[in-house]
Design a protein around this motif. Structure first.
Motif, PDB file in Angstrom:
ATOM      1  N   GLU A  37       0.845  -1.189   0.000  1.00 42.75           N
ATOM      2  CA  GLU A  37       0.000   0.000   0.000  1.00 42.75           C
ATOM      3  C   GLU A  37       0.882   1.241   0.000  1.00 42.75           C
ATOM      4  N   THR A  45      -4.833   6.219   0.651  1.00 42.15           N
ATOM      5  CA  THR A  45      -4.233   5.263  -0.270  1.00 42.15           C
ATOM      6  C   THR A  45      -4.241   5.834  -1.683  1.00 42.15           C
ATOM      7  N   LEU A  48      -2.452   0.418  -4.508  1.00 39.58           N
ATOM      8  CA  LEU A  48      -2.311  -0.870  -3.841  1.00 39.58           C
ATOM      9  C   LEU A  48      -1.807  -1.816  -4.922  1.00 39.58           C
TER      10      LEU A  48
END
Length: 62
Positions: A37, A45, A48
């Motif tokens: 991540e 975020t 990913l």
């Protein structure tokens, strides 16, 4: 490398640049491939990624 270790990306991948810092959040194949991540400065975020041990360098072991 294992879960929660901090890693650095070796080569750029959209939207990430080489040197981007991320955290291993899952080991797909222990010691070989990981879900990493990558977050922005606010903790959101931004990516990913499924990466192999060849795609990253260890920054800090947990």
């Amino acid at each position: 490398m294992k879960e929660l270790d901090v890693v650095s990306l070796r080569e750029s991948r959209v939207p990430l640049k080489a040197g981007s810092i991320g955290t291993i959040v899952h080991e797909n194949t222990p010691g070989k491939s990981f879900m990493v991540e990558f977050c922005d400065a606010s903790g959101r975020t931004i990516a990913l990624e499924d990466l192999s041990v060849d795609d990253v360098d260890l920054v800090q072991a947990c």
